[in-house]
Each structure stands twice: as C-alpha cells, then as structure tokens.
Write a protein that holds these residues in place. Structure first.
Motif: not given
Length: 85
Positions: A47-57
C-alpha cells in the motif's frame, strides 16, 4: 467528535534495530522516513509502494503506520509524543 489536540504531534520517539531510542521533531521524523522510504523502496508494504510521490509516502507513513520491517531482524518504529501539556 475527536479532540484536534490529539493530532498535534510535537515530537516522535524513533526506534531502530541495535540503536538507542531517539527523539525527533516532526521535521526530523519526516526526513528520517524519507530516507527510509527511499533506501528501502522495494521492501515497503504494497500500500505504501503504490503511492508515487515520496512526500505523499512519508505523510502516509506518519498518518497510518508506526513500524516497518524491511528485512529479517531489522525494524523501524516511531510513536508520536507530546513534550508539553
């Protein structure tokens, strides 16, 4: 209704394999999670890997997770704390 003060995080306790606990400000905690999310990008939960931006992660990690285990025997844990009442 929840108390908005509950979501004001002054600092974080950070635990890492074989290291003493550390106290981080919110900015320091974000920087540490950015470092971890970059270094262990392939080992993060799906679920974390699916988030594209580092700040969003990093925001997602701060808001929803308090532990990562990127490899056997290795862990990172963090907990929000309030330094003043």
């Amino acid at each position: 209704m929840s108390d908005s003060l509950m979501f004001n995080n002054d600092a974080y306790v950070f635990l890492e394999t074989d290291l003493p606990e550390q106290i981080f400000t919110s900015a320091e905690m974000s920087a540490k999670l950015k470092e971890i999310a970059t270094k262990f990008a392939d080992d993060l939960p799906i679920d974390v890997r699916e988030i594209t931006g580092i700040d969003e992660r990093v925001r997602y990690l701060l808001d929803t997770i308090c532990e990562l285990n990127p490899s056997p025997g290795q862990y990172f844990q963090w907990y929000a704390i309030r330094l003043e009442k």
